[in-house]
Design an enzyme around this catalytic site. Structure first.
Site, PDB file in Angstrom:
ATOM      1  N   ASN A  13       5.672  -4.690  -5.401  1.00  0.00           N
ATOM      2  CA  ASN A  13       5.183  -3.874  -6.511  1.00  0.00           C
ATOM      3  C   ASN A  13       6.217  -2.769  -6.733  1.00  0.00           C
ATOM      4  O   ASN A  13       6.274  -1.823  -5.959  1.00  0.00           O
ATOM      5  CB  ASN A  13       3.807  -3.292  -6.142  1.00  0.00           C
ATOM      6  CG  ASN A  13       3.287  -2.309  -7.172  1.00  0.00           C
ATOM      7  OD1 ASN A  13       3.853  -2.186  -8.268  1.00  0.00           O
ATOM      8  ND2 ASN A  13       2.229  -1.593  -6.839  1.00  0.00           N
ATOM      9  N   TRP A  14       7.007  -2.937  -7.765  1.00  0.00           N
ATOM     10  CA  TRP A  14       8.093  -1.977  -8.002  1.00  0.00           C
ATOM     11  C   TRP A  14       7.597  -0.662  -8.583  1.00  0.00           C
ATOM     12  O   TRP A  14       8.345   0.300  -8.678  1.00  0.00           O
ATOM     13  CB  TRP A  14       9.147  -2.607  -8.926  1.00  0.00           C
ATOM     14  CG  TRP A  14      10.129  -3.481  -8.196  1.00  0.00           C
ATOM     15  CD1 TRP A  14      10.097  -3.802  -6.866  1.00  0.00           C
ATOM     16  CD2 TRP A  14      11.291  -4.117  -8.732  1.00  0.00           C
ATOM     17  NE1 TRP A  14      11.169  -4.600  -6.546  1.00  0.00           N
ATOM     18  CE2 TRP A  14      11.907  -4.811  -7.676  1.00  0.00           C
ATOM     19  CE3 TRP A  14      11.866  -4.184 -10.018  1.00  0.00           C
ATOM     20  CZ2 TRP A  14      13.093  -5.545  -7.858  1.00  0.00           C
ATOM     21  CZ3 TRP A  14      13.022  -4.923 -10.196  1.00  0.00           C
ATOM     22  CH2 TRP A  14      13.629  -5.593  -9.129  1.00  0.00           C
ATOM     23  N   LYS A  15       6.358  -0.620  -9.005  1.00  0.00           N
ATOM     24  CA  LYS A  15       5.819   0.592  -9.651  1.00  0.00           C
ATOM     25  C   LYS A  15       6.773   1.028 -10.771  1.00  0.00           C
ATOM     26  O   LYS A  15       7.356   0.174 -11.426  1.00  0.00           O
ATOM     27  CB  LYS A  15       5.571   1.676  -8.601  1.00  0.00           C
ATOM     28  CG  LYS A  15       4.763   1.125  -7.414  1.00  0.00           C
ATOM     29  CD  LYS A  15       4.240   2.155  -6.477  1.00  0.00           C
ATOM     30  CE  LYS A  15       3.425   1.466  -5.391  1.00  0.00           C
ATOM     31  NZ  LYS A  15       2.808   2.373  -4.462  1.00  0.00           N
ATOM     32  N   HIS A  99      -4.942  -1.240  -9.159  1.00  0.00           N
ATOM     33  CA  HIS A  99      -4.189  -0.515  -8.131  1.00  0.00           C
ATOM     34  C   HIS A  99      -4.750   0.904  -7.999  1.00  0.00           C
ATOM     35  O   HIS A  99      -5.146   1.510  -9.000  1.00  0.00           O
ATOM     36  CB  HIS A  99      -2.699  -0.473  -8.500  1.00  0.00           C
ATOM     37  CG  HIS A  99      -1.859   0.019  -7.362  1.00  0.00           C
ATOM     38  ND1 HIS A  99      -1.735   1.351  -7.079  1.00  0.00           N
ATOM     39  CD2 HIS A  99      -1.139  -0.640  -6.425  1.00  0.00           C
ATOM     40  CE1 HIS A  99      -0.957   1.488  -6.006  1.00  0.00           C
ATOM     41  NE2 HIS A  99      -0.585   0.292  -5.593  1.00  0.00           N
ATOM     42  N   GLU A 101      -3.387   3.645  -7.730  1.00  0.00           N
ATOM     43  CA  GLU A 101      -2.713   4.650  -8.577  1.00  0.00           C
ATOM     44  C   GLU A 101      -3.255   4.615 -10.002  1.00  0.00           C
ATOM     45  O   GLU A 101      -3.317   5.646 -10.672  1.00  0.00           O
ATOM     46  CB  GLU A 101      -1.191   4.417  -8.536  1.00  0.00           C
ATOM     47  CG  GLU A 101      -0.613   4.888  -7.203  1.00  0.00           C
ATOM     48  CD  GLU A 101       0.644   4.162  -6.760  1.00  0.00           C
ATOM     49  OE1 GLU A 101       1.286   3.485  -7.586  1.00  0.00           O
ATOM     50  OE2 GLU A 101       0.985   4.274  -5.565  1.00  0.00           O
ATOM     51  N   GLU A 171      -5.718  -2.490   0.180  1.00  0.00           N
ATOM     52  CA  GLU A 171      -4.739  -1.411   0.271  1.00  0.00           C
ATOM     53  C   GLU A 171      -5.441  -0.082   0.558  1.00  0.00           C
ATOM     54  O   GLU A 171      -5.895   0.592  -0.384  1.00  0.00           O
ATOM     55  CB  GLU A 171      -3.978  -1.285  -1.047  1.00  0.00           C
ATOM     56  CG  GLU A 171      -3.184  -2.512  -1.430  1.00  0.00           C
ATOM     57  CD  GLU A 171      -1.987  -2.136  -2.285  1.00  0.00           C
ATOM     58  OE1 GLU A 171      -0.872  -2.474  -1.895  1.00  0.00           O
ATOM     59  OE2 GLU A 171      -2.155  -1.484  -3.317  1.00  0.00           O
ATOM     60  N   GLY A 177       2.388   4.398   0.390  1.00  0.00           N
ATOM     61  CA  GLY A 177       3.520   5.292   0.170  1.00  0.00           C
ATOM     62  C   GLY A 177       3.580   6.455   1.149  1.00  0.00           C
ATOM     63  O   GLY A 177       4.329   7.405   0.945  1.00  0.00           O
ATOM     64  N   SER A 217       2.392   0.679   3.011  1.00  0.00           N
ATOM     65  CA  SER A 217       3.503   0.918   3.938  1.00  0.00           C
ATOM     66  C   SER A 217       3.857  -0.298   4.794  1.00  0.00           C
ATOM     67  O   SER A 217       4.270  -0.151   5.941  1.00  0.00           O
ATOM     68  CB  SER A 217       3.233   2.138   4.820  1.00  0.00           C
ATOM     69  OG  SER A 217       3.080   3.299   4.016  1.00  0.00           O
ATOM     70  N   GLY A 238       5.187  -2.019  -1.736  1.00  0.00           N
ATOM     71  CA  GLY A 238       5.769  -1.071  -2.682  1.00  0.00           C
ATOM     72  C   GLY A 238       7.187  -0.718  -2.281  1.00  0.00           C
ATOM     73  O   GLY A 238       8.142  -1.443  -2.573  1.00  0.00           O
ATOM     74  N   GLY A 239       7.337   0.397  -1.584  1.00  0.00           N
ATOM     75  CA  GLY A 239       8.650   0.936  -1.228  1.00  0.00           C
ATOM     76  C   GLY A 239       9.637  -0.085  -0.688  1.00  0.00           C
ATOM     77  O   GLY A 239      10.791  -0.159  -1.148  1.00  0.00           O
TER      78      GLY A 239
HETATM   79  P1  PGA Z   1       3.820   1.031  -0.328  1.00  0.00           P
HETATM   80  O1  PGA Z   1       2.975   0.664  -1.618  1.00  0.00           O
HETATM   81  O2  PGA Z   1       4.255  -0.260   0.307  1.00  0.00           O
HETATM   82  O3  PGA Z   1       4.979   1.837  -0.820  1.00  0.00           O
HETATM   83  O4  PGA Z   1       2.922   1.811   0.587  1.00  0.00           O
HETATM   84  C1  PGA Z   1       2.084  -0.417  -1.621  1.00  0.00           C
HETATM   85  C2  PGA Z   1       1.362  -0.496  -2.939  1.00  0.00           C
HETATM   86  O5  PGA Z   1       1.023   0.549  -3.500  1.00  0.00           O
HETATM   87  O6  PGA Z   1       1.113  -1.600  -3.464  1.00  0.00           O
END
Ligand code: PGA
Length: 257
Positions: A13-15, A99, A101, A171, A177, A217, A238-239
């Site tokens: 997930n590149w956000k 998600h 966010e 999640e 994050g 994470s 994500g990251g």
């Molecule tokens: P993260 O994000 O791996 O940076 O914690 C995961 C996500 O939000 O899908």
């Protein structure tokens, strides 16, 4: 993982990161480091404007393009929105929905997540439905109750045939994050609980075959252990998905038996 019954999925997930012009270089590095054979579907969910470039770049190495959000509406006067048909048309095969966010910063309700899930299914895009508790909920021992509610709400009115298209991503919000990963036991416990929710609603066979991912994470170091758990069928990353070497290490970690 349990490959006998279900697909393993490693989804990035590149956000709101990267540029379309960086995709080529990223994919070259990813290909260089990717294991020769792999046992999973690899997906990269990019900002919508980058989906066509990702779909093109991912073709020869079987990396699927995905979106990060979709409109609940089919079409019409909804300025700024993107429909499921439009995502499908430019090559999205998967799409993240609900998600945390989006729930947090855009006020998305469980009902909206349900409508978006249905919109994706209608156009043949696989929804990756995100659920997960806050730190406060975990500390008050409300995790499973809350996550079960989110899963049931997201799947409301979706029949067993359409469930086959769905993927669930657990999640925990406190792990996203933050560098604070859930332990493999914590993640397994909730993923197993989600499977039980599916079993009660749809029966044993759909429960056995739905892929449930862990996200929060996940990285090159902890992926192998998380993926070794029986009810964790992949990751939403994500990251670490922004770093081709780390992402390919996670893909390799999903090759374990
Ligand atoms: P993260 O994000 O791996 O940076 O914690 C995961 C996500 O939000 O899908």
């Amino acid at each position: 993982m349990n490959r006998k019954y279900r697909k393993t999925i490693i989804a990035g997930n590149w956000k709101m990161n990267m540029l379309a012009s960086e995709i080529k270089g990223f994919m070259e590095q990813l290909k260089e480091n990717m294991p020769a054979s792999r046992n999973c579907d690899v997906v990269l969910c990019t900002p919508a404007v980058m989906i066509p470039a990702m779909a093109k770049a991912g073709k020869d190495c079987k990396v699927y393009a995905g979106g990060q959000d979709v409109s609940k509406y089919e079409k019409g006067a909804y300025t700024g929105e993107i429909s499921a048909a439009q995502l499908a048309d430019v090559g999205a095969k998967y799409c993240v929905v609900g998600h945390s966010e989006r729930r947090q910063y855009h006020g998305e309700s469980d009902m909206l997540v349900n409508e978006k899930t249905k919109a994706l299914i209608a156009k043949g895009i696989k929804p990756i439905i995100c659920v997960g508790e806050s730190l406060e909920q975990r500390e008050n021992e409300l995790t499973m109750e809350y996550v079960a509610y989110q899963v049931k709400a997201a799947l409301s009115g979706i029949d067993a045939a359409d469930l086959k298209q769905c993927i669930i991503a657990y999640e925990p919000i406190w792990a996203i994050g933050t560098g604070k990963t859930a332990t493999s036991e914590q993640a397994q416990e909730v993923c197993c609980g989600i499977r039980e929710v599916i079993r009660k609603k749809y029966g044993a066979r759909p429960a056995r075959s739905i892929s449930i991912l862990y996200g929060g994470s996940m990285n090159a170091k902890n992926a192998a252990e998380l993926l070794s758990m029986p009810d964790i069928d992949g990751g939403l990353i994500g990251g670490a998905s922004l770093k081709p070497v780390d992402f390919s290490t996670i893909i390799a970690a999903s090759n374990q038996e």
